[in-house]
Design a protein around this motif. Structure first.
Motif, PDB file in Angstrom:
ATOM      1  N   GLU A 151     -32.149 -94.029 -69.262  1.00  0.00           N
ATOM      2  CA  GLU A 151     -32.388 -95.189 -70.118  1.00  0.00           C
ATOM      3  C   GLU A 151     -31.746 -96.414 -69.477  1.00  0.00           C
ATOM      4  OE1 GLU A 151     -34.075 -95.587 -72.938  1.00  0.00           O
ATOM      5  OE2 GLU A 151     -34.728 -93.501 -72.959  1.00  0.00           O
ATOM      6  N   ILE A 152     -32.439 -97.562 -69.536  1.00  0.00           N
ATOM      7  CA  ILE A 152     -31.883 -98.768 -68.920  1.00  0.00           C
ATOM      8  C   ILE A 152     -30.934 -99.505 -69.857  1.00  0.00           C
ATOM      9  CG2 ILE A 152     -33.830 -99.050 -67.347  1.00  0.00           C
ATOM     10  CD1 ILE A 152     -34.805-101.343 -69.170  1.00  0.00           C
ATOM     11  N   SER A 153     -30.923 -99.146 -71.123  1.00  0.00           N
ATOM     12  CA  SER A 153     -30.053 -99.803 -72.098  1.00  0.00           C
ATOM     13  C   SER A 153     -28.592 -99.456 -71.827  1.00  0.00           C
ATOM     14  CB  SER A 153     -30.433 -99.376 -73.511  1.00  0.00           C
ATOM     15  OG  SER A 153     -29.473 -99.855 -74.432  1.00  0.00           O
ATOM     16  N   LEU A 154     -27.725-100.460 -71.926  1.00  0.00           N
ATOM     17  CA  LEU A 154     -26.296-100.232 -71.727  1.00  0.00           C
ATOM     18  C   LEU A 154     -25.684 -99.440 -72.883  1.00  0.00           C
ATOM     19  CD1 LEU A 154     -25.112-103.677 -70.325  1.00  0.00           C
ATOM     20  CD2 LEU A 154     -25.879-101.667 -69.086  1.00  0.00           C
ATOM     21  N   ALA A 155     -26.414 -99.315 -73.979  1.00  0.00           N
ATOM     22  CA  ALA A 155     -25.918 -98.550 -75.121  1.00  0.00           C
ATOM     23  C   ALA A 155     -25.921 -97.046 -74.832  1.00  0.00           C
ATOM     24  CB  ALA A 155     -26.769 -98.839 -76.356  1.00  0.00           C
ATOM     25  N   TRP A 156     -26.735 -96.623 -73.886  1.00  0.00           N
ATOM     26  CA  TRP A 156     -26.827 -95.202 -73.533  1.00  0.00           C
ATOM     27  C   TRP A 156     -25.812 -94.890 -72.444  1.00  0.00           C
ATOM     28  CZ3 TRP A 156     -30.059 -91.581 -75.714  1.00  0.00           C
ATOM     29  CH2 TRP A 156     -30.988 -92.081 -76.640  1.00  0.00           C
ATOM     30  N   PRO A 157     -25.343 -93.633 -72.369  1.00  0.00           N
ATOM     31  CA  PRO A 157     -24.416 -93.250 -71.296  1.00  0.00           C
ATOM     32  C   PRO A 157     -25.112 -93.315 -69.934  1.00  0.00           C
ATOM     33  CG  PRO A 157     -24.947 -91.337 -72.688  1.00  0.00           C
ATOM     34  CD  PRO A 157     -25.617 -92.534 -73.292  1.00  0.00           C
ATOM     35  N   PHE A 158     -24.294 -93.385 -68.894  1.00  0.00           N
ATOM     36  CA  PHE A 158     -24.844 -93.412 -67.544  1.00  0.00           C
ATOM     37  C   PHE A 158     -25.642 -92.130 -67.315  1.00  0.00           C
ATOM     38  CE2 PHE A 158     -24.579 -93.253 -62.856  1.00  0.00           C
ATOM     39  CZ  PHE A 158     -25.055 -94.530 -62.594  1.00  0.00           C
ATOM     40  N   PRO A 159     -26.825 -92.233 -66.694  1.00  0.00           N
ATOM     41  CA  PRO A 159     -27.691 -91.045 -66.513  1.00  0.00           C
ATOM     42  C   PRO A 159     -27.021 -89.948 -65.681  1.00  0.00           C
ATOM     43  CG  PRO A 159     -28.879 -93.066 -65.994  1.00  0.00           C
ATOM     44  CD  PRO A 159     -27.444 -93.441 -66.174  1.00  0.00           C
ATOM     45  N   GLU A 160     -27.447 -88.721 -65.922  1.00  0.00           N
ATOM     46  CA  GLU A 160     -26.973 -87.576 -65.149  1.00  0.00           C
ATOM     47  C   GLU A 160     -27.512 -87.660 -63.723  1.00  0.00           C
ATOM     48  OE1 GLU A 160     -24.937 -85.065 -66.251  1.00  0.00           O
ATOM     49  OE2 GLU A 160     -24.714 -86.247 -68.079  1.00  0.00           O
ATOM     50  N   ARG A 161     -26.852 -86.967 -62.809  1.00  0.00           N
ATOM     51  CA  ARG A 161     -27.285 -86.951 -61.407  1.00  0.00           C
ATOM     52  C   ARG A 161     -28.581 -86.148 -61.285  1.00  0.00           C
ATOM     53  NH1 ARG A 161     -26.090 -83.441 -56.808  1.00  0.00           N
ATOM     54  NH2 ARG A 161     -24.825 -82.170 -58.199  1.00  0.00           N
ATOM     55  N   PRO A 162     -29.606 -86.740 -60.648  1.00  0.00           N
ATOM     56  CA  PRO A 162     -30.835 -85.980 -60.401  1.00  0.00           C
ATOM     57  C   PRO A 162     -30.562 -84.783 -59.490  1.00  0.00           C
ATOM     58  CG  PRO A 162     -31.203 -88.331 -60.069  1.00  0.00           C
ATOM     59  CD  PRO A 162     -29.726 -88.134 -60.221  1.00  0.00           C
ATOM     60  N   LYS A 163     -31.370 -83.748 -59.619  1.00  0.00           N
ATOM     61  CA  LYS A 163     -31.134 -82.482 -58.912  1.00  0.00           C
ATOM     62  C   LYS A 163     -30.942 -82.631 -57.407  1.00  0.00           C
ATOM     63  CE  LYS A 163     -33.315 -79.205 -62.031  1.00  0.00           C
ATOM     64  NZ  LYS A 163     -34.388 -78.253 -62.222  1.00  0.00           N
ATOM     65  N   ARG A 164     -31.788 -83.378 -56.757  1.00  0.00           N
ATOM     66  CA  ARG A 164     -31.748 -83.416 -55.291  1.00  0.00           C
ATOM     67  C   ARG A 164     -30.962 -84.604 -54.727  1.00  0.00           C
ATOM     68  NH1 ARG A 164     -36.285 -80.552 -56.359  1.00  0.00           N
ATOM     69  NH2 ARG A 164     -36.612 -78.716 -55.055  1.00  0.00           N
ATOM     70  N   ARG A 166     -27.668 -86.500 -53.480  1.00  0.00           N
ATOM     71  CA  ARG A 166     -26.337 -86.162 -52.973  1.00  0.00           C
ATOM     72  C   ARG A 166     -25.277 -86.669 -53.938  1.00  0.00           C
ATOM     73  NH1 ARG A 166     -25.131 -88.836 -48.086  1.00  0.00           N
ATOM     74  NH2 ARG A 166     -23.421 -87.399 -47.868  1.00  0.00           N
ATOM     75  N   LEU A 167     -24.226 -85.895 -54.119  1.00  0.00           N
ATOM     76  CA  LEU A 167     -23.155 -86.256 -55.029  1.00  0.00           C
ATOM     77  C   LEU A 167     -22.510 -87.580 -54.618  1.00  0.00           C
ATOM     78  CD1 LEU A 167     -21.431 -85.540 -57.472  1.00  0.00           C
ATOM     79  CD2 LEU A 167     -19.939 -84.219 -55.948  1.00  0.00           C
ATOM     80  N   ALA A 168     -22.324 -87.785 -53.305  1.00  0.00           N
ATOM     81  CA  ALA A 168     -21.707 -89.032 -52.827  1.00  0.00           C
ATOM     82  C   ALA A 168     -22.569 -90.247 -53.201  1.00  0.00           C
ATOM     83  CB  ALA A 168     -21.508 -88.965 -51.313  1.00  0.00           C
ATOM     84  N   THR A 169     -23.889 -90.116 -53.095  1.00  0.00           N
ATOM     85  CA  THR A 169     -24.795 -91.213 -53.466  1.00  0.00           C
ATOM     86  C   THR A 169     -24.685 -91.499 -54.953  1.00  0.00           C
ATOM     87  OG1 THR A 169     -26.317 -90.566 -51.704  1.00  0.00           O
ATOM     88  CG2 THR A 169     -27.206 -91.960 -53.462  1.00  0.00           C
ATOM     89  N   TYR A 170     -24.691 -90.449 -55.753  1.00  0.00           N
ATOM     90  CA  TYR A 170     -24.587 -90.603 -57.207  1.00  0.00           C
ATOM     91  C   TYR A 170     -23.263 -91.270 -57.583  1.00  0.00           C
ATOM     92  CZ  TYR A 170     -24.227 -89.365 -62.135  1.00  0.00           C
ATOM     93  OH  TYR A 170     -24.067 -89.418 -63.495  1.00  0.00           O
TER      94      TYR A 170
END
Length: 196
Positions: A151-164, A166-170
């Motif tokens: 969600e682009i709204s700041l009211a929502w939490p930051f999105p989860e990391r997509p499956k593929r 890299r953790l460093a990118t996320y």
């Protein structure tokens, strides 16, 4: 940056008055397969803004659409957009559209009465060029969230990391969002005297 006829200025046309034909989107949607014919529809606010039929060939695209000037009669257009290919130093092959107006290699064409490059349309400007500092920060945050599929709204939490991803990118994107939110909060305090 810029130069003669590089676009911009108060009288330059804005991107929201055009339909955007982007090669990366066409490729992702499968439009660049040779001998392929498919429709593309643009919407804004749930309302159809325009549509086009794209026929794909090995060396060009055929754009089939209708247009009219200032509410006049509709005209049917069949416009050929040649494709060019380059080989980057790291290998592979990069595809380009040749602007029907000037012949320059482009990744994006802008459609109104014709699909041409930004320069041929008189220097199409991006909406972000007219945004103030707060709007630009907010647009960047929304862009980060959109890339993560959240969600682009700041009211929502930051999105989860997509499956593929890299953790460093996320983590880098998450840190950037936190920094941008702090800056946005500071600007809101300066401008309005309150925080977000």
């Amino acid at each position: 940056m810029g130069g003669w006829n590089s676009g911009g200025g108060r009288d330059a046309p804005r991107e929201d008055g055009f339909l955007r034909l982007d090669l990366s989107r066409l490729k992702a949607l499968g439009f660049l397969k040779p001998h392929w014919r498919q429709s593309l529809i643009w919407t804004r606010g749930g309302r159809e803004e325009g549509n086009i039929v794209i026929e794909s060939y090995p060396d060009h695209l055929m754009l089939i659409y209708r247009t009219r000037r200032n509410g006049g009669e509709w005209r049917s257009i069949r416009e050929r957009v040649s494709l060019a290919f380059t080989e980057p130093h790291y290998g592979g092959r990069r595809i380009w559209m040749l602007c029907p107006g000037c012949g320059a290699r482009k990744r994006t064409l802008w459609g109104s009465e014709r699909f041409l490059c930004r320069a041929c349309h008189g220097g199409v400007t991006y909406e972000s060029q007219y945004a103030d500092r707060m709007e630009r920060k907010l647009m960047r945050i929304q862009s980060l969230r959109r890339r993560l599929g959240g969600e682009i709204s700041l009211a929502w939490p930051f999105p989860e990391r997509p499956k593929r991803m890299r953790l460093a990118t996320y983590e880098r994107m998450k840190e950037e969002e936190a920094r941008l939110r702090e800056e946005l909060d500071r600007l809101a305090i300066e401008k309005f005297g309150w925080s977000l």
